[in-house]
Write an enzyme that holds these catalytic residues in place. Structure first.
Site, short mmCIF file in Angstrom:
data_model
loop_
_atom_site.label_atom_id
_atom_site.label_comp_id
_atom_site.label_asym_id
_atom_site.label_seq_id
_atom_site.Cartn_x
_atom_site.Cartn_y
_atom_site.Cartn_z
N THR A 49 9.83 -6.33 10.06
CA THR A 49 9.47 -6.31 8.64
C THR A 49 10.47 -7.19 7.89
OG1 THR A 49 10.89 -4.47 7.94
CG2 THR A 49 8.79 -3.91 8.98
N CYS A 50 10.32 -7.25 6.56
CA CYS A 50 11.25 -8.10 5.79
C CYS A 50 12.66 -7.55 5.82
CB CYS A 50 10.76 -8.22 4.35
SG CYS A 50 10.59 -6.63 3.50
N GLN A 113 5.93 2.80 2.69
CA GLN A 113 5.28 1.68 3.36
C GLN A 113 5.71 1.51 4.81
OE1 GLN A 113 6.62 1.47 0.32
NE2 GLN A 113 4.85 1.08 -1.00
N GLN A 117 3.92 0.31 8.65
CA GLN A 117 4.41 -0.82 9.44
C GLN A 117 4.76 -0.40 10.86
OE1 GLN A 117 7.51 -1.76 6.64
NE2 GLN A 117 6.37 -3.46 5.75
N ASP A 189 7.94 -10.48 -11.49
CA ASP A 189 7.82 -9.58 -10.34
C ASP A 189 7.78 -8.11 -10.75
OD1 ASP A 189 7.87 -11.77 -8.70
OD2 ASP A 189 10.00 -11.62 -8.20
N THR A 190 8.60 -7.75 -11.75
CA THR A 190 8.62 -6.35 -12.19
C THR A 190 7.27 -5.95 -12.78
OG1 THR A 190 10.99 -6.44 -12.64
CG2 THR A 190 9.73 -4.69 -13.73
#
Length: 416
Positions: A49-50, A113, A117, A189-190
């Site tokens: 994942t990131c 999340q 994943q 982004d927020t």
């Protein structure tokens, strides 16, 4: 039979290094079979994942081999990777996987999340025939543990991000959130994260106002909203039950006068205003107005701090659940080893019996006296069965290995 977990994450490695060891979906199709080909790797799952890349392997392999393979695959210096990775074996590896899937090892404690994943990584490995008996049971147990943690603790219930805290606050004030009209001022982004949370909670009337219409459209289109420019704020504010602002403006863009006018048009229907910007987007004097309820990022930070404390308390409860389930899985794993030993022992003794029985049959066919054949069969079987245990008892006695001698003593003792 050993289970290994090897990885790097946001705690141990920089973004740059995490990017270097990450596996794209295309790479996984080649990498997972390559990992399985390494000596001693019987089963394997790769989670990428990131914020983390982790290898979960079962078999008679070694950590040095796994680190070497990961470094070699991504063409990284071995010592650089070794310095920033973590390694777990057996029960520690089991507990780590369960903690990861439960959100206890995430950048945001309790985020949900990661479970999806982990499930995707498992399913991909399963489709590649890379999951066998041990990892199949481990991951299925892990999914059940993650569900138990969610159901029996509050590790994921309290907002710990500014965006989610803003939406949570709106839900508390407007119980019928899906029927409320929301105006997002700013489209960074927020704002996009706020829009995502709002949509997940059923909001359908969403307006996005931004300095540039193109960026407002980019966010609004994702969530079936309407795009506007900041110049339209005087017309938009009276329509909004909830206003959440997060621009990068150096000066306030929503003043007391704008809100006062909006409230008159709304016939004093209350407005919730949440200012996530630093510096502020909304003048502090708005708080002086009746029916206008203004919260700043500092107000939310206090909520977040309290919620994070609550999550940490819940995480302690979750760790107890994980410990219990990991111990149960380890016990099953030991039993599996025990079953393997029994199976191998039975197969070995059966082979001895078959060999000596065939020898006896050949002797009888050659006309040898049956009594002599039977006596010889019994002697040969006794000698063959006792040869290795007798040798082991002699070696244990010579070495002063009383533990092994005690095991043999229990084996030959009468039931009484």
């Amino acid at each position: 039979m050993t289970i290994f977990a090897l990885g790097v994450n946001h705690k141990t490695a920089s973004v740059a290094l995490r990017e270097q060891v990450a596996f794209s979906p295309e790479q996984l199709h080649q990498a997972l079979p390559a990992l399985r080909e390494q000596t001693g790797v019987a089963e394997a799952v790769i989670l990428s994942t990131c914020n983390r890349t982790e290898l979960y392997c079962q078999g008679a392999t070694s950590i040095d081999m796994l680190i070497g393979w990961l470094a070699g695959y991504h063409r990284l210096p071995l010592e650089q990777l070794r310095e920033h990775c973590y390694i777990y074996e057996d029960n520690a590896a089991i507990e780590h996987l369960m903690a990861v899937a439960s959100g206890l090892d995430s950048l945001v404690l309790g985020e949900p999340q990661i479970l999806g994943q982990v499930k995707q990584a498992y399913q991909f490995a399963r489709n590649q025939a890379s999951v066998g008996t041990v990892l199949e049971r481990l991951f299925q147990n892990t999914f059940r543990v993650a569900k138990t943690v969610r159901n029996e603790t509050k590790v994921g219930e309290n907002a710990v991000s500014v965006a989610y805290a803003a939406v949570n606050l709106a839900r508390q004030i407007f119980s019928e959130l899906p029927q409320s009209s929301v105006l997002l001022v700013g489209a960074g982004d927020t704002a996009e994260l706020v829009a995502q949370h709002l949509t997940e909670h059923g909001v359908k009337q969403l307006m996005v106002a931004n300095r540039t219409l193109a960026r407002a459209s980019a966010v609004a289109d994702k969530f079936a909203g309407q795009a506007h420019t900041l110049g339209e704020l005087p017309e938009l504010l009276p329509q909004a039950d909830i206003v959440i602002s997060s621009t990068a403006s150096p000066l306030p863009i929503i003043g007391k006068g704008l809100i006062e006018s909006a409230l008159k048009i709304r016939r004093r229907q209350p407005m919730l205003l949440i200012d996530l910007a630093v510096p502020r987007d909304i003048e502090e004097q708005v708080n002086e107005l009746n029916d206008a309820y203004l919260y700043t990022v500092d107000d939310l930070q206090g909520i977040i701090t309290e919620n994070l404390r609550n999550r940490e308390e819940a995480a302690a409860e979750a760790k107890v659940i994980i410990s219990e389930h990991s111990q149960a899985f380890t016990a099953w794993l030991r039993q599996l080893d025990h079953v393997d030993v029994i199976r191998d022992f039975r197969q070995r003794t059966q082979c001895m019996s078959d060999e000596q029985l065939q020898r006896a049959r050949n002797q009888l066919a050659a006309g040898k006296d049956p009594e002599d054949v039977m006596n010889e069969l019994a002697q040969r079987l006794t000698k063959q069965f006792l040869h290795q245990p007798t040798q082991m008892m002699r070696e244990a006695g010579a070495a002063g290995d009383y533990e092994t001698l005690a095991v043999f003593q229990r084996l030959i003792a009468d039931d009484e």
